[in-house]
Motif scaffolding. Structure first.
Motif, PDB file in Angstrom:
ATOM      1  N   LEU A  19       0.826  -1.198   0.000  1.00 27.65           N
ATOM      2  CA  LEU A  19       0.000   0.000   0.000  1.00 27.65           C
ATOM      3  C   LEU A  19       0.865   1.255   0.000  1.00 27.65           C
ATOM      4  CD1 LEU A  19      -2.535  -1.036   2.769  1.00 27.65           C
ATOM      5  CD2 LEU A  19      -2.952  -0.979   0.316  1.00 27.65           C
ATOM      6  N   PRO A  20       0.415   2.303  -0.674  1.00 26.18           N
ATOM      7  CA  PRO A  20       1.158   3.546  -0.602  1.00 26.18           C
ATOM      8  C   PRO A  20       1.016   4.158   0.789  1.00 26.18           C
ATOM      9  CG  PRO A  20      -0.672   3.716  -2.169  1.00 26.18           C
ATOM     10  CD  PRO A  20      -0.705   2.358  -1.570  1.00 26.18           C
ATOM     11  N   THR A  21       2.073   4.803   1.242  1.00 22.78           N
ATOM     12  CA  THR A  21       2.029   5.523   2.509  1.00 22.78           C
ATOM     13  C   THR A  21       2.373   6.972   2.227  1.00 22.78           C
ATOM     14  OG1 THR A  21       4.345   5.038   2.961  1.00 22.78           O
ATOM     15  CG2 THR A  21       2.727   3.493   3.856  1.00 22.78           C
ATOM     16  N   LEU A  22       1.994   7.845   3.125  1.00 20.76           N
ATOM     17  CA  LEU A  22       2.239   9.258   2.928  1.00 20.76           C
ATOM     18  C   LEU A  22       3.142   9.778   4.032  1.00 20.76           C
ATOM     19  CD1 LEU A  22       1.482  11.733   1.213  1.00 20.76           C
ATOM     20  CD2 LEU A  22      -0.380  12.137   2.803  1.00 20.76           C
ATOM     21  N   ALA A  23       4.206  10.440   3.662  1.00 24.80           N
ATOM     22  CA  ALA A  23       5.098  11.071   4.623  1.00 24.80           C
ATOM     23  C   ALA A  23       5.135  12.551   4.284  1.00 24.80           C
ATOM     24  CB  ALA A  23       6.498  10.473   4.538  1.00 24.80           C
ATOM     25  N   ALA A  24       5.026  13.396   5.275  1.00 17.25           N
ATOM     26  CA  ALA A  24       5.076  14.837   5.059  1.00 17.25           C
ATOM     27  C   ALA A  24       6.490  15.304   5.385  1.00 17.25           C
ATOM     28  CB  ALA A  24       4.059  15.548   5.940  1.00 17.25           C
ATOM     29  N   VAL A  25       7.131  15.914   4.413  1.00 19.29           N
ATOM     30  CA  VAL A  25       8.501  16.382   4.608  1.00 19.29           C
ATOM     31  C   VAL A  25       8.532  17.895   4.438  1.00 19.29           C
ATOM     32  CG1 VAL A  25      10.881  16.257   3.780  1.00 19.29           C
ATOM     33  CG2 VAL A  25       9.460  14.206   3.820  1.00 19.29           C
ATOM     34  N   GLU A  26       9.068  18.579   5.423  1.00 19.93           N
ATOM     35  CA  GLU A  26       9.200  20.030   5.376  1.00 19.93           C
ATOM     36  C   GLU A  26      10.648  20.366   5.031  1.00 19.93           C
ATOM     37  OE1 GLU A  26       7.419  22.562   8.594  1.00 19.93           O
ATOM     38  OE2 GLU A  26       9.547  22.994   8.936  1.00 19.93           O
ATOM     39  N   LEU A  27      10.832  21.293   4.093  1.00 24.04           N
ATOM     40  CA  LEU A  27      12.165  21.748   3.701  1.00 24.04           C
ATOM     41  C   LEU A  27      12.317  23.215   4.064  1.00 24.04           C
ATOM     42  CD1 LEU A  27      12.395  20.258   0.097  1.00 24.04           C
ATOM     43  CD2 LEU A  27      13.374  19.311   2.186  1.00 24.04           C
ATOM     44  N   GLU A  28      13.487  23.570   4.583  1.00 23.99           N
ATOM     45  CA  GLU A  28      13.794  24.965   4.873  1.00 23.99           C
ATOM     46  C   GLU A  28      15.186  25.264   4.345  1.00 23.99           C
ATOM     47  OE1 GLU A  28      13.707  28.030   8.616  1.00 23.99           O
ATOM     48  OE2 GLU A  28      14.654  26.080   8.943  1.00 23.99           O
ATOM     49  N   THR A  29      15.299  26.310   3.530  1.00 20.60           N
ATOM     50  CA  THR A  29      16.590  26.728   2.994  1.00 20.60           C
ATOM     51  C   THR A  29      16.997  28.022   3.676  1.00 20.60           C
ATOM     52  OG1 THR A  29      16.109  25.715   0.860  1.00 20.60           O
ATOM     53  CG2 THR A  29      17.845  27.381   0.899  1.00 20.60           C
ATOM     54  N   ARG A  30      18.210  28.045   4.213  1.00 20.00           N
ATOM     55  CA  ARG A  30      18.726  29.243   4.868  1.00 20.00           C
ATOM     56  C   ARG A  30      20.109  29.554   4.315  1.00 20.00           C
ATOM     57  NH1 ARG A  30      18.574  28.772  11.017  1.00 20.00           N
ATOM     58  NH2 ARG A  30      18.817  31.011  10.829  1.00 20.00           N
ATOM     59  N   ALA A  31      20.442  30.829   4.285  1.00 21.33           N
ATOM     60  CA  ALA A  31      21.741  31.287   3.779  1.00 21.33           C
ATOM     61  C   ALA A  31      22.574  31.813   4.942  1.00 21.33           C
ATOM     62  CB  ALA A  31      21.540  32.368   2.735  1.00 21.33           C
ATOM     63  N   PHE A  32      23.857  31.461   4.923  1.00 21.90           N
ATOM     64  CA  PHE A  32      24.774  31.854   5.989  1.00 21.90           C
ATOM     65  C   PHE A  32      26.070  32.390   5.402  1.00 21.90           C
ATOM     66  CE2 PHE A  32      22.137  28.504   7.761  1.00 21.90           C
ATOM     67  CZ  PHE A  32      21.824  28.984   9.023  1.00 21.90           C
ATOM     68  N   ARG A  33      26.835  33.043   6.250  1.00 18.81           N
ATOM     69  CA  ARG A  33      28.213  33.403   5.937  1.00 18.81           C
ATOM     70  C   ARG A  33      29.077  32.889   7.075  1.00 18.81           C
ATOM     71  NH1 ARG A  33      30.014  39.201   7.696  1.00 18.81           N
ATOM     72  NH2 ARG A  33      28.844  39.402   9.630  1.00 18.81           N
ATOM     73  N   GLU A  34      30.340  32.622   6.761  1.00 20.38           N
ATOM     74  CA  GLU A  34      31.276  32.190   7.792  1.00 20.38           C
ATOM     75  C   GLU A  34      31.877  33.413   8.455  1.00 20.38           C
ATOM     76  OE1 GLU A  34      32.986  27.846   6.649  1.00 20.38           O
ATOM     77  OE2 GLU A  34      34.071  29.555   5.858  1.00 20.38           O
ATOM     78  N   VAL A  35      31.983  33.337   9.778  1.00 27.39           N
ATOM     79  CA  VAL A  35      32.552  34.432  10.562  1.00 27.39           C
ATOM     80  C   VAL A  35      33.621  33.853  11.472  1.00 27.39           C
ATOM     81  CG1 VAL A  35      32.034  36.212  12.270  1.00 27.39           C
ATOM     82  CG2 VAL A  35      30.352  35.668  10.510  1.00 27.39           C
ATOM     83  N   ALA A  36      34.790  34.477  11.491  1.00 33.13           N
ATOM     84  CA  ALA A  36      35.861  34.058  12.396  1.00 33.13           C
ATOM     85  C   ALA A  36      35.575  34.644  13.773  1.00 33.13           C
ATOM     86  CB  ALA A  36      37.209  34.533  11.884  1.00 33.13           C
ATOM     87  N   ALA A  37      35.768  33.845  14.796  1.00 34.68           N
ATOM     88  CA  ALA A  37      35.520  34.293  16.169  1.00 34.68           C
ATOM     89  C   ALA A  37      36.537  33.631  17.089  1.00 34.68           C
ATOM     90  CB  ALA A  37      34.100  33.926  16.592  1.00 34.68           C
TER      91      ALA A  37
END
Length: 159
Positions: A19-37
């Protein structure tokens, strides 16, 4: 870059043995920069900081988080991401735990970069380079259990 953060909800239909099953998948795309600390021990470290805007030549790290919000395992999850037109993919930077990574130079044919070809002005084909990549695809191995998440990422430079 107008919108650096976007959320999508994807309903993935997954075929089971009977039987087919249903899965709900949420995607989130975020943008970053690298920072030296400097950390508490006085050591130089690099951390990611959310990016609000970028200047030409600046490297941006895109992190795509996938989360199974359904009650069934998400089997065969595929995450597709277009490289924004104003960005140039940084070769070798795509990564993802338990993920097979493929690239595209035309948005429809995916494979390892070494297998891709790009037409030249005279109609011949040349090997694709990182700068030709227009889309990335991560195929997640195994099932993503309900309530769990993972990330994939890549780097690109603002043209």
């Amino acid at each position: 870059m107008n919108k650096l953060v976007s959320s999508l909800t994807l309903a993935a239909v997954l075929l089971g043995a009977a039987l087919p099953t249903l899965a709900a998948v949420e995607l989130e795309t975020r943008a970053f920069r690298e920072v030296a600390a400097t950390n508490a021990a006085g050591q130089q470290v690099t951390r990611l900081e959310p990016l609000q805007s970028a200047a030409p030549g600046q490297e941006v790290i895109y992190v795509i988080t996938y989360r199974n919000t359904g009650d069934q395992p998400a089997q065969g999850l595929v995450v597709n991401n277009q490289v924004p037109a104003q960005m140039e993919y940084v070769g070798g930077s795509a990564e993802g735990e338990r993920a097979q990574i493929a690239m595209s130079v035309d948005g429809s044919t995916f494979g390892p970069l070494a297998s891709l070809r790009v037409p030249t002005a005279d109609g011949a084909l040349r090997p694709a380079e990182a700068a030709d990549v227009t889309a990335l695809r991560w195929t997640i191995e195994g099932a993503v259990a309900p309530g769990t998440s993972g990330t994939v990422r890549y780097r690109a430079v603002l043209k």
